[in-house]
Design an enzyme around this catalytic site. Structure first.
Site, PDB file in Angstrom:
ATOM      1  N   SER A 119     -59.299 -67.827   0.333  1.00 33.29           N
ATOM      2  CA  SER A 119     -59.843 -68.557   1.482  1.00 33.29           C
ATOM      3  C   SER A 119     -61.122 -67.931   1.994  1.00 33.29           C
ATOM      4  O   SER A 119     -61.806 -68.530   2.822  1.00 33.29           O
ATOM      5  CB  SER A 119     -58.843 -68.510   2.633  1.00 33.29           C
ATOM      6  OG  SER A 119     -57.668 -69.165   2.304  1.00 33.29           O
ATOM      7  N   HIS A 140     -61.291 -73.312  -4.614  1.00 33.17           N
ATOM      8  CA  HIS A 140     -60.605 -73.289  -3.314  1.00 33.17           C
ATOM      9  C   HIS A 140     -60.045 -74.660  -2.922  1.00 33.17           C
ATOM     10  O   HIS A 140     -60.781 -75.536  -2.468  1.00 33.17           O
ATOM     11  CB  HIS A 140     -61.582 -72.771  -2.239  1.00 33.17           C
ATOM     12  CG  HIS A 140     -60.961 -72.610  -0.891  1.00 33.17           C
ATOM     13  ND1 HIS A 140     -61.665 -72.742   0.283  1.00 33.17           N
ATOM     14  CD2 HIS A 140     -59.686 -72.313  -0.519  1.00 33.17           C
ATOM     15  CE1 HIS A 140     -60.848 -72.547   1.301  1.00 33.17           C
ATOM     16  NE2 HIS A 140     -59.654 -72.288   0.842  1.00 33.17           N
ATOM     17  N   GLU A 152     -63.371 -76.688  -2.738  1.00 33.29           N
ATOM     18  CA  GLU A 152     -64.646 -75.950  -2.660  1.00 33.29           C
ATOM     19  C   GLU A 152     -64.814 -75.163  -3.951  1.00 33.29           C
ATOM     20  O   GLU A 152     -63.868 -74.480  -4.378  1.00 33.29           O
ATOM     21  CB  GLU A 152     -64.602 -74.949  -1.497  1.00 33.29           C
ATOM     22  CG  GLU A 152     -65.198 -75.440  -0.206  1.00 33.29           C
ATOM     23  CD  GLU A 152     -65.200 -74.360   0.876  1.00 33.29           C
ATOM     24  OE1 GLU A 152     -66.290 -74.027   1.355  1.00 33.29           O
ATOM     25  OE2 GLU A 152     -64.121 -73.862   1.249  1.00 33.29           O
TER      26      GLU A 152
HETATM   27  C1  LIG Z   1     -56.902 -72.026   4.996  1.00 31.54           C
HETATM   28  C2  LIG Z   1     -57.736 -72.542   3.892  1.00 31.54           C
HETATM   29  O1  LIG Z   1     -58.174 -71.743   3.035  1.00 31.54           O
HETATM   30  C3  LIG Z   1     -58.192 -73.949   3.778  1.00 31.54           C
HETATM   31  C4  LIG Z   1     -57.288 -75.006   4.309  1.00 31.54           C
HETATM   32  O2  LIG Z   1     -56.517 -75.564   3.590  1.00 31.54           O
HETATM   33  S1  LIG Z   1     -57.419 -75.312   5.926  1.00 31.54           S
HETATM   34  C5  LIG Z   1     -56.229 -76.588   6.214  1.00 31.54           C
HETATM   35  C6  LIG Z   1     -56.775 -77.929   5.825  1.00 31.54           C
HETATM   36  N1  LIG Z   1     -55.780 -78.922   6.107  1.00 31.54           N
HETATM   37  C7  LIG Z   1     -55.756 -79.615   7.253  1.00 31.54           C
HETATM   38  O3  LIG Z   1     -56.616 -79.455   8.098  1.00 31.54           O
HETATM   39  C8  LIG Z   1     -54.607 -80.554   7.393  1.00 31.54           C
HETATM   40  C9  LIG Z   1     -54.594 -81.250   8.732  1.00 31.54           C
HETATM   41  N2  LIG Z   1     -53.463 -82.143   8.801  1.00 31.54           N
HETATM   42  C10 LIG Z   1     -53.459 -83.367   8.210  1.00 31.54           C
HETATM   43  O4  LIG Z   1     -54.424 -83.790   7.605  1.00 31.54           O
HETATM   44  C11 LIG Z   1     -52.206 -84.185   8.350  1.00 31.54           C
HETATM   45  O5  LIG Z   1     -51.487 -83.728   9.469  1.00 31.54           O
HETATM   46  C12 LIG Z   1     -51.293 -84.153   7.082  1.00 31.54           C
HETATM   47  C13 LIG Z   1     -52.024 -84.809   5.926  1.00 31.54           C
HETATM   48  C14 LIG Z   1     -50.874 -82.745   6.693  1.00 31.54           C
HETATM   49  C15 LIG Z   1     -50.001 -84.912   7.368  1.00 31.54           C
HETATM   50  O6  LIG Z   1     -50.351 -86.204   7.772  1.00 31.54           O
HETATM   51  P1  LIG Z   1     -49.383 -87.120   8.656  1.00 31.54           P
HETATM   52  O7  LIG Z   1     -50.003 -88.445   8.706  1.00 31.54           O
HETATM   53  O8  LIG Z   1     -49.024 -86.420   9.900  1.00 31.54           O
HETATM   54  O9  LIG Z   1     -48.052 -87.058   7.903  1.00 31.54           O
HETATM   55  P2  LIG Z   1     -47.369 -88.024   6.912  1.00 31.54           P
HETATM   56  O10 LIG Z   1     -47.603 -89.459   7.227  1.00 31.54           O
HETATM   57  O11 LIG Z   1     -45.970 -87.511   6.911  1.00 31.54           O
HETATM   58  O12 LIG Z   1     -48.067 -87.639   5.538  1.00 31.54           O
HETATM   59  C16 LIG Z   1     -49.211 -88.258   5.012  1.00 31.54           C
HETATM   60  C17 LIG Z   1     -49.133 -88.107   3.516  1.00 31.54           C
HETATM   61  O13 LIG Z   1     -49.178 -86.726   3.167  1.00 31.54           O
HETATM   62  C18 LIG Z   1     -48.023 -86.347   2.402  1.00 31.54           C
HETATM   63  N3  LIG Z   1     -47.685 -84.981   2.790  1.00 31.54           N
HETATM   64  C19 LIG Z   1     -47.594 -84.491   4.048  1.00 31.54           C
HETATM   65  N4  LIG Z   1     -47.335 -83.176   4.015  1.00 31.54           N
HETATM   66  C20 LIG Z   1     -47.276 -82.815   2.718  1.00 31.54           C
HETATM   67  C21 LIG Z   1     -47.054 -81.602   2.045  1.00 31.54           C
HETATM   68  N5  LIG Z   1     -46.878 -80.437   2.717  1.00 31.54           N
HETATM   69  N6  LIG Z   1     -47.057 -81.601   0.702  1.00 31.54           N
HETATM   70  C22 LIG Z   1     -47.242 -82.727   0.011  1.00 31.54           C
HETATM   71  N7  LIG Z   1     -47.488 -83.928   0.593  1.00 31.54           N
HETATM   72  C23 LIG Z   1     -47.492 -83.967   1.929  1.00 31.54           C
HETATM   73  C24 LIG Z   1     -46.984 -87.370   2.782  1.00 31.54           C
HETATM   74  O14 LIG Z   1     -46.048 -87.536   1.755  1.00 31.54           O
HETATM   75  C25 LIG Z   1     -47.809 -88.622   2.955  1.00 31.54           C
HETATM   76  O15 LIG Z   1     -48.104 -89.179   1.675  1.00 31.54           O
HETATM   77  P3  LIG Z   1     -48.355 -90.752   1.437  1.00 31.54           P
HETATM   78  O16 LIG Z   1     -49.599 -91.096   2.205  1.00 31.54           O
HETATM   79  O17 LIG Z   1     -48.537 -90.805  -0.032  1.00 31.54           O
HETATM   80  O18 LIG Z   1     -47.169 -91.458   1.917  1.00 31.54           O
HETATM   81  N1  LIG Z   2     -52.301 -71.486   3.391  1.00 31.46           N
HETATM   82  C1  LIG Z   2     -53.382 -72.208   3.295  1.00 31.46           C
HETATM   83  O1  LIG Z   2     -53.576 -73.164   4.066  1.00 31.46           O
HETATM   84  C2  LIG Z   2     -54.392 -71.907   2.257  1.00 31.46           C
HETATM   85  C3  LIG Z   2     -54.382 -70.708   1.573  1.00 31.46           C
HETATM   86  N2  LIG Z   2     -55.330 -70.447   0.616  1.00 31.46           N
HETATM   87  C4  LIG Z   2     -55.328 -69.192  -0.119  1.00 31.46           C
HETATM   88  O2  LIG Z   2     -54.381 -69.307  -1.182  1.00 31.46           O
HETATM   89  C5  LIG Z   2     -53.781 -68.033  -1.435  1.00 31.46           C
HETATM   90  C6  LIG Z   2     -52.287 -68.160  -1.294  1.00 31.46           C
HETATM   91  O3  LIG Z   2     -51.977 -68.585   0.023  1.00 31.46           O
HETATM   92  P1  LIG Z   2     -50.564 -69.221   0.397  1.00 31.46           P
HETATM   93  O4  LIG Z   2     -50.018 -69.964  -0.763  1.00 31.46           O
HETATM   94  O5  LIG Z   2     -50.719 -69.881   1.686  1.00 31.46           O
HETATM   95  O6  LIG Z   2     -49.702 -67.882   0.616  1.00 31.46           O
HETATM   96  P2  LIG Z   2     -48.130 -67.693   0.581  1.00 31.46           P
HETATM   97  O7  LIG Z   2     -47.841 -66.530   1.435  1.00 31.46           O
HETATM   98  O8  LIG Z   2     -47.429 -68.994   0.824  1.00 31.46           O
HETATM   99  O9  LIG Z   2     -47.863 -67.340  -0.961  1.00 31.46           O
HETATM  100  C7  LIG Z   2     -48.380 -66.237  -1.622  1.00 31.46           C
HETATM  101  C8  LIG Z   2     -47.498 -65.980  -2.823  1.00 31.46           C
HETATM  102  O10 LIG Z   2     -48.114 -64.971  -3.625  1.00 31.46           O
HETATM  103  C9  LIG Z   2     -47.076 -64.087  -4.022  1.00 31.46           C
HETATM  104  N3  LIG Z   2     -47.598 -62.800  -4.434  1.00 31.46           N
HETATM  105  C10 LIG Z   2     -47.888 -61.705  -3.669  1.00 31.46           C
HETATM  106  N4  LIG Z   2     -48.323 -60.705  -4.457  1.00 31.46           N
HETATM  107  C11 LIG Z   2     -48.304 -61.167  -5.729  1.00 31.46           C
HETATM  108  C12 LIG Z   2     -48.610 -60.607  -6.984  1.00 31.46           C
HETATM  109  N5  LIG Z   2     -49.035 -59.352  -7.096  1.00 31.46           N
HETATM  110  N6  LIG Z   2     -48.467 -61.361  -8.093  1.00 31.46           N
HETATM  111  C13 LIG Z   2     -48.035 -62.638  -8.008  1.00 31.46           C
HETATM  112  N7  LIG Z   2     -47.716 -63.233  -6.840  1.00 31.46           N
HETATM  113  C14 LIG Z   2     -47.847 -62.504  -5.715  1.00 31.46           C
HETATM  114  C15 LIG Z   2     -46.188 -64.011  -2.794  1.00 31.46           C
HETATM  115  O11 LIG Z   2     -44.952 -63.452  -3.130  1.00 31.46           O
HETATM  116  P3  LIG Z   2     -44.147 -62.645  -1.956  1.00 31.46           P
HETATM  117  O12 LIG Z   2     -43.787 -63.650  -0.938  1.00 31.46           O
HETATM  118  O13 LIG Z   2     -42.978 -62.083  -2.715  1.00 31.46           O
HETATM  119  O14 LIG Z   2     -45.105 -61.593  -1.442  1.00 31.46           O
HETATM  120  C16 LIG Z   2     -46.097 -65.485  -2.429  1.00 31.46           C
HETATM  121  O15 LIG Z   2     -45.096 -66.155  -3.192  1.00 31.46           O
HETATM  122  C17 LIG Z   2     -54.431 -67.057  -0.450  1.00 31.46           C
HETATM  123  O16 LIG Z   2     -55.529 -66.446  -1.068  1.00 31.46           O
HETATM  124  C18 LIG Z   2     -54.880 -67.979   0.682  1.00 31.46           C
HETATM  125  O17 LIG Z   2     -55.945 -67.453   1.415  1.00 31.46           O
HETATM  126  C19 LIG Z   2     -56.289 -71.363   0.285  1.00 31.46           C
HETATM  127  C20 LIG Z   2     -56.318 -72.582   0.891  1.00 31.46           C
HETATM  128  C21 LIG Z   2     -55.394 -72.932   1.969  1.00 31.46           C
END
Ligand SMILES: CC(=O)CC(=O)SCCNC(=O)CCNC(=O)[C@H](O)C(C)(C)COP(=O)(O)OP(=O)(O)OC[C@H]1O[C@@H](n2cnc3c(N)ncnc32)[C@H](O)[C@@H]1OP(=O)(O)O
Ligand SMILES: NC(=O)C1=CN([C@@H]2O[C@H](COP(=O)(O)OP(=O)(O)OC[C@H]3O[C@@H](n4cnc5c(N)ncnc54)[C@H](OP(=O)(O)O)[C@@H]3O)[C@@H](O)[C@H]2O)C=CC1
Length: 291
Positions: A119, A140, A152
């Site tokens: 991330s 990403h 990304e």
């Molecule tokens: C941290 C990082 O590195 C980067 C990141 O990812 S940052 C996070 C980016 N993501 C966001 O910002 C998500 C924001 N949230 C949303 O867009 C919405 O709340 C959401 C899409 C998650 C759910 O939407 P919603 O309208 O409340 O729920 P819902 O109607 O139940 O679901 C919409 C669809 O998503 C699917 N869905 C929801 N959650 C899901 C999940 N965890 N896994 C798989 N599918 C999922 C549902 O099955 C549904 O599919 P269909 O349209 O095919 O029926």
């Molecule tokens: N969460 C998010 O919304 C997003 C996350 N990411 C990125 O994706 C990556 C994973 O995040 P996320 O899936 O949320 O994290 P989680 O905590 O859900 O999962 C991470 C997994 O990696 C495993 N793990 C830890 N160490 C090792 C290792 N040495 N070898 C193999 N597996 C290992 C963990 O096992 P254990 O639990 O046993 O430690 C766990 O099952 C991160 O880099 C995160 O920044 C990117 C986009 C969105």
């Protein structure tokens, strides 16, 4: 270069989502983790999400079955390494990721492309510790992977054109859309999104609003699909804190200072949905705010 086999390291929420979309797109997927329990949970969740897609008539039962048959879950990282494209999706800790790329090294094929779903962490720095920085890319995905349209793509300083184009072709085959980002801390989405989440935690910390009012304000006042604290719980508070630390260290600007309250939740092990407690408590029927 043609890619047909994919190795995924880390079977958490991102690893399982990436395996799901790759298998559905016809790739042969090897999903590895250090924990058998994480692998079992990931496969069960993929099955559940595919079932939901079948019941909503997004895919057929045959597509679900053949996607599932293309996924192999294993504790053996060597099997994930001997593929055309490796996507590392383990915990957002730089030391963990370096160690994974080290363990993968002896098992890679000469042409294997290495990528990280990080991330925030420098792609150039991760690549520099491998034997193939020119075949290394930031790949990403956004959470939830089966739903979010964006990927990304982040080139490190040494990434070559062939690697970028091969990964772009994978994004196309998934039916997703790529945005290119330069290799600076947290790239584009998280450079903007996670400081907003951190600010929401400061808003809570300073008592400007409680959990419910902050989320309500941003959902109804800015049309965000989830409130920032709900989204933080969804991403994982450990991941949000790790991203803020990368921004703070990498850009040396106090505006990226992680909120002490975010740190406190992580120290408590209240990491959000994945541990059933974060800004909300998910142990009952409905999420209950913890503040
Ligand atoms: C941290 C990082 O590195 C980067 C990141 O990812 S940052 C996070 C980016 N993501 C966001 O910002 C998500 C924001 N949230 C949303 O867009 C919405 O709340 C959401 C899409 C998650 C759910 O939407 P919603 O309208 O409340 O729920 P819902 O109607 O139940 O679901 C919409 C669809 O998503 C699917 N869905 C929801 N959650 C899901 C999940 N965890 N896994 C798989 N599918 C999922 C549902 O099955 C549904 O599919 P269909 O349209 O095919 O029926
Ligand atoms: N969460 C998010 O919304 C997003 C996350 N990411 C990125 O994706 C990556 C994973 O995040 P996320 O899936 O949320 O994290 P989680 O905590 O859900 O999962 C991470 C997994 O990696 C495993 N793990 C830890 N160490 C090792 C290792 N040495 N070898 C193999 N597996 C290992 C963990 O096992 P254990 O639990 O046993 O430690 C766990 O099952 C991160 O880099 C995160 O920044 C990117 C986009 C969105």
């Amino acid at each position: 270069m043609d890619i047909s086999t994919i190795g995924i390291v880390g079977a958490g929420q991102m690893g399982n989502g990436i395996a799901h979309v790759m298998a559905l797109a016809g790739y042969s997927v090897t999903l590895s983790d250090v924990d058998q329990d994480a692998l079992d949970k990931a496969v069960a969740l993929i099955e559940k999400n595919l079932d939901r897609q079948v019941s909503r008539e997004k895919i057929s039962a045959e597509e679900r079955d053949s996607a599932l048959s293309r996924i192999t879950a294993t504790l053996d990282i060597a099997k994930a390494g001997a593929t055309d494209l490796v996507i590392e999706a383990a915990t957002e800790q730089e030391a963990v990721k370096h160690k994974i790329f080290e363990s993968l090294a002896p098992h890679l094929l000469p042409h294997t492309i290495l990528t990280s779903n990080t991330s925030s962490i420098s792609i150039t720095r991760l690549a520099s510790r491998t034997d193939r920085p020119e075949k290394f890319l930031g790949f990403h995905f956004m959470n939830p992977v089966p739903v979010m349209q964006l990927v990304e793509l982040i080139r490190g300083i040494a990434t070559d054109k062939e690697t970028y184009e091969a990964c772009m072709a994978v994004v196309d085959r998934l039916g997703k859309t790529a945005a290119s980002a330069e290799d600076f801390p947290a790239f584009i989405v998280n450079r903007i999104l996670v400081p907003m989440i951190n600010e929401a935690v400061y808003t809570l910390y300073e008592g400007v609003g409680n959990v419910r009012s902050i989320d309500l304000a941003m959902k109804l006042g800015a049309n965000h699909p989830m409130g920032p604290l709900e989204l933080a719980d969804f991403i994982g508070l450990d991941t949000c804190l790790a991203i803020m630390n990368v921004l703070h260290d990498g850009l040396a600007d106090t505006k990226y200072r992680p909120c002490p309250l975010l740190t406190k939740y992580v120290e408590a092990g209240w990491l959000g949905r994945k541990t059933k407690r974060g800004f909300y408590d998910y142990r009952g029927d409905e999420p209950v705010p913890t503040r």
